[in-house]
Design an enzyme around this catalytic site. Structure first.
Site, PDB file in Angstrom:
ATOM      1  N   LYS A   1      -4.124   2.864  -0.691  1.00  0.00           N
ATOM      2  CA  LYS A   1      -5.505   3.680  -0.457  1.00  0.00           C
ATOM      3  C   LYS A   1      -5.181   5.096   0.103  1.00  0.00           C
ATOM      4  O   LYS A   1      -4.554   5.026   1.301  1.00  0.00           O
ATOM      5  CB  LYS A   1      -6.329   2.652   0.477  1.00  0.00           C
ATOM      6  CG  LYS A   1      -7.020   1.447  -0.367  1.00  0.00           C
ATOM      7  CD  LYS A   1      -8.017   0.812   0.844  1.00  0.00           C
ATOM      8  CE  LYS A   1      -7.290   0.042   1.945  1.00  0.00           C
ATOM      9  NZ  LYS A   1      -8.059  -0.637   2.927  1.00  0.00           N
TER      10      LYS A   1
ATOM     11  N   ASP B   1       0.782  -1.173  -0.073  1.00  0.00           N
ATOM     12  CA  ASP B   1       0.075  -0.118  -0.118  1.00  0.00           C
ATOM     13  C   ASP B   1       0.963   1.347  -0.118  1.00  0.00           C
ATOM     14  O   ASP B   1       2.046   1.195   0.063  1.00  0.00           O
ATOM     15  CB  ASP B   1      -0.752  -0.063   1.089  1.00  0.00           C
ATOM     16  CG  ASP B   1      -0.349  -0.162   2.416  1.00  0.00           C
ATOM     17  OD1 ASP B   1       0.578   0.596   2.701  1.00  0.00           O
ATOM     18  OD2 ASP B   1      -0.756  -1.160   3.434  1.00  0.00           O
TER      19      ASP B   1
ATOM     20  N   MET C   1      -5.293   8.193  11.894  1.00  0.00           N
ATOM     21  CA  MET C   1      -6.042   8.764  10.827  1.00  0.00           C
ATOM     22  C   MET C   1      -6.860   9.933  11.327  1.00  0.00           C
ATOM     23  O   MET C   1      -8.200  10.000  10.935  1.00  0.00           O
ATOM     24  CB  MET C   1      -6.814   7.691  10.336  1.00  0.00           C
ATOM     25  CG  MET C   1      -6.030   6.637   9.726  1.00  0.00           C
ATOM     26  SD  MET C   1      -7.011   5.145   9.427  1.00  0.00           S
ATOM     27  CE  MET C   1      -7.309   4.456  11.024  1.00  0.00           C
TER      28      MET C   1
END
Length: 470
Positions: free
Chosen positions: A273, A251, A386
């Site tokens: 992503k 990723d 996040m």
């Protein structure tokens, strides 16, 4: 080459050591492990040296060296502080045809001690023929770190099965091809991970295939945590499995330098992503693991940080488990530990925080709906993953539920990389200070008294820069 590396069996053989200092102790320790019987000669010696010699059935002669001390010896080591004496010992040994090592004087020696990486019964010997001991030690240290500790267990396991395999495969080339295939297959990884019974079953399946009952090709999945950004934070086991993989799925959080460690012929598939920008939906990533492994391939799924800490590793294994595919999970340095360490912020500290809590700052639906009342402990550090988009809401909710407005807070951008930036402030001021400012993802938010220790605890080699009191 000046010296030919050889393995010498010394069990029960007499080896003479002349000298009683630190060097003599190091050589005696190595010879003791080989089963040699040591004859120690020195006017004085370290107490622990004499004890080691006597423990192995040797004898200690506390006097000056005499040529008769060489009688019935298999090897001789001269390591006194008297260079003339060392030269005399070397000359007498050469006259007798007796192998001698004069420590630090390869030109007087007929053999040298290599540096050893010990994974008994597996050993790796390294020597520069006496040219650069420091370089040899450096290389040994690197190999020590790279070579898994369980390789000795693997060597023992393979040795235990040699005869049974030889009985089924009498041809040498056929046996070599068989063992090569096993070391490239699941058997090796099962032993290294401590699952020897499964390894024996894998071996039986392989032998059954040779006997005319081939088993279906079986792939594997390696779920490997690549760490928070710095390539040096990849674990040794993660590196080991990465270099074995036929297919690598990675990723955007995985450093390019880590992906480059994969085999040149491995298929590399980007499944990265970003927020609201998915190269592949999560379901398709899950299916890809099964797709490749079902073809008998070894699949390494590289994930930033740790697979089981906000990495959706559990989700990705669901299909793998359902398909009955063998898998391994290799933990990685999670972002909280890595970024905090590189930013100089200890997550716990006796005077500041007795616990730490990892919290997702971004729910699946994009909300920041958290259990705020349970995040109020003053002596607990909060780490939000996040949370960049929801930073304003996070700060507001923490203050609304009781956290003091002047609570220290840090935002770590692109942590552990050369582009790392640490921005510190308070709950009531940081969001406003960041308005109109570009902050690059990935980011980590740390809330709590421990943030006040930054930048005092920032280590001299910290990546990136810091912006205090935003």
């Amino acid at each position: 080459m000046d010296f030919l590396p050889l393995g010498l069996k010394l069990t029960g053989q007499t080896v003479v050591i002349v000298g009683g200092g630190d060097t003599a102790l190091r050589k005696a320790g190595l010879l003791h492990r080989s089963g040699a019987v040591i004859r120690l000669i020195a006017p004085q010696w370290r107490t622990d040296l004499c004890a080691l010699v006597e423990q192995g059935g040797g004898d200690c002669r506390q006097r000056v060296y005499q040529e008769g001390d060489l009688d019935q010896a298999r090897l001789v080591v001269a390591c006194t502080d008297d260079d003339a004496l060392n030269q005399r010992i070397a000359g007498q040994c050469h006259a007798r045809g007796l192998p001698v090592n004069v420590v630090g004087r390869p030109e007087l020696s007929s053999f040298v001690f290599p540096a050893l990486v010990d994974r008994n019964p597996l050993f790796v010997a390294i020597t520069s023929s006496g040219a650069s001991p420091v370089l040899v030690r450096r290389l040994r240290d690197q190999l020590e770190a790279w070579l898994p500790a369980r390789w000795g267990r693997l060597a023992t396991f393979l040795g235990r099965l040699r005869e049974s395999v030889a009985a089924r495969l009498p041809g040498r080339r056929q046996r070599e091809a068989f063992w090569e295939a096993q070391l490239d297959g699941p058997l090796m990884e099962q032993v290294l991970s401590g699952h020897e019974s499964e390894a024996e079953h894998a071996l039986e399946r392989a032998l059954a295939g040779i006997d005319g009952n081939p088993a279906a090709a079986r792939g594997e999945v390696y779920l490997v945590g690549a760490g928070p950004g710095d390539p040096d934070l990849l674990t040794f086991r993660g590196h080991h499995l990465l270099t074995k993989a036929d297919v690598v799925l990675y990723d955007r959080l995985v450093a390019p330098e880590i992906v480059a460690l994969a085999r040149a012929d491995a298929e590399k598939v980007y499944v990265g992503k970003a927020r609201d920008q998915h190269a592949l939906p999560q379901g398709e990533i899950n299916d890809l693991l099964v797709h490749y492994a079902s073809q008998g391939k070894r699949v390494c799924r590289l994930k930033g940080g740790d697979p089981f800490i906000f990495g959706r590793g559990g989700e990705e294994l669901e299909n793998v488990v359902a398909a009955g595919i063998d898998f391994q999970v290799v933990p990685g340095v999670t972002a909280a530990a890595g970024c905090a360490a590189y930013a100089g912020i200890p997550l716990t500290h006796r005077d500041h925080a007795q616990s730490v809590r990892f919290v997702t700052g971004h729910r699946r639906d994009g909300s920041v709906d958290l259990d705020w009342p349970n995040l109020m402990a003053e002596q607990e550090t909060l780490v939000f993953y996040m949370g960049l988009v929801g930073l304003k809401e996070i700060c507001a909710q923490l203050m609304a539920h009781g956290r003091a407005p002047d609570t220290p807070i840090a935002l770590v951008s692109r942590g552990t990389t050369d582009a790392q930036e640490v921005i510190t402030g308070q709950l009531d001021s940081l969001p406003a200070a960041l308005e109109g400012r570009t902050v690059h993802a990935p980011t980590l938010i740390i809330v709590g008294s421990v943030v006040s220790l930054h930048p005092r605890y920032r280590w001299f080699g910290e990546a990136g820069r810091s912006t205090p009191d935003a």
